[in-house]
Design a protein around this motif. Sequence first.
Motif, short mmCIF file in Angstrom:
data_model
loop_
_atom_site.label_atom_id
_atom_site.label_comp_id
_atom_site.label_asym_id
_atom_site.label_seq_id
_atom_site.Cartn_x
_atom_site.Cartn_y
_atom_site.Cartn_z
N HIS A 98 0.83 -1.22 0.00
CA HIS A 98 0.00 0.00 0.00
C HIS A 98 0.87 1.27 0.00
O HIS A 98 0.57 2.23 -0.71
CB HIS A 98 -0.94 -0.02 1.21
CG HIS A 98 -1.65 1.27 1.44
ND1 HIS A 98 -2.54 1.79 0.53
CD2 HIS A 98 -1.59 2.16 2.47
CE1 HIS A 98 -2.99 2.95 1.00
NE2 HIS A 98 -2.44 3.20 2.17
N HIS A 112 3.53 7.27 4.74
CA HIS A 112 2.37 7.83 5.45
C HIS A 112 1.73 6.87 6.45
O HIS A 112 1.24 7.28 7.49
CB HIS A 112 1.33 8.39 4.47
CG HIS A 112 0.48 7.36 3.80
ND1 HIS A 112 0.90 6.60 2.74
CD2 HIS A 112 -0.80 6.96 4.03
CE1 HIS A 112 -0.07 5.79 2.35
NE2 HIS A 112 -1.11 5.99 3.13
N ASP A 113 1.73 5.56 6.15
CA ASP A 113 1.10 4.60 7.07
C ASP A 113 2.13 3.73 7.78
O ASP A 113 1.83 2.62 8.21
CB ASP A 113 0.13 3.70 6.30
CG ASP A 113 -1.19 4.39 6.01
OD1 ASP A 113 -1.50 5.39 6.68
OD2 ASP A 113 -1.91 3.92 5.11
N ASP A 149 -3.66 8.09 -1.55
CA ASP A 149 -3.95 7.00 -0.62
C ASP A 149 -5.12 6.14 -1.09
O ASP A 149 -5.03 4.93 -1.15
CB ASP A 149 -4.29 7.63 0.74
CG ASP A 149 -4.25 6.63 1.88
OD1 ASP A 149 -3.97 5.45 1.63
OD2 ASP A 149 -4.51 7.06 3.02
FE FE2 Z 1 -2.92 4.78 3.56
#
Ligand code: FE2
Length: 256
Positions: free
Chosen positions: A90, A114-115, A205
């Motif tokens: 992802h 980001h994650d 995203d």
């Molecule tokens: Fe994400």
Amino acid sequence: MNEHLKPQSVSQQADELEEHMMHELERVYVKSTISYLADGEYKKMDTSASAWAKNPKAIFNMGPDPRLPQMPAKPTLLDYFRLRFAQHAHLLQSATHALKAGHNEKIITACLLHDIGVVSFIRCDHGYWGAQMIEPYVDEEVSWAVRSHQALRFFADESVGYRYPDMYIKLFGDDYKPEPYIVAEYERARRHKWYMTSRLICVNDIYSFDPNMKVNLDDFVDIIGRNFRQPEEGLGLDNSPSAHMWRTMMWPNRFL
Ligand SMILES: [Fe+2]
Ligand SMILES: [Fe+2]
């Protein structure tokens, strides 16, 4: 002469002692309270007393957990990607979208990381955790953007075609409303000079859960090299304000 009565060499004695010790001592790996809480178990904690009740010779792990892949002596961000993060497709997909859209490397790095909180550490408030983990090693704009995507993703911005994600209705129900601290964070972030960097995390995203999209961590090695200041001592073995978070990932079962 009877074999048992022969005098032993020093190395034979050492071997015997080691074997004796191995039978006596049991190295114990314990969970942290947060793991119990996450399983809905309240007021539960692994203690030395409970382990010693089972085996008075228990000793507690203070280093790597042999059940996990061994980390190198001086780990890099890429080592954590490969050996600790649960998944990274992802993140790579988000960064690939940003790359193809022609965004600058700060935005691509923000999308790539980001994650990072979710895949390595914890879900709740993952934007805050992730930002804190990377803060000492990236440009301030990147960590700010990672922190703020926690709030921005719940709010639309038609100017860049970002609507409240349908997936969130599926995930959280149609009556979920962001808590006041998230609304306040959104209000602050939307007026910030780096607003768009964080907003572009959200834009890249929502399209990044395609199981068929081919991505490869190797394609981002150069971008990471230019945008993530790898500490010489190894990530987590340096003395940055977030080094302990990386060490915890490396040695999640250290007793203390
Ligand atoms: Fe994400
Ligand atoms: Fe996120």
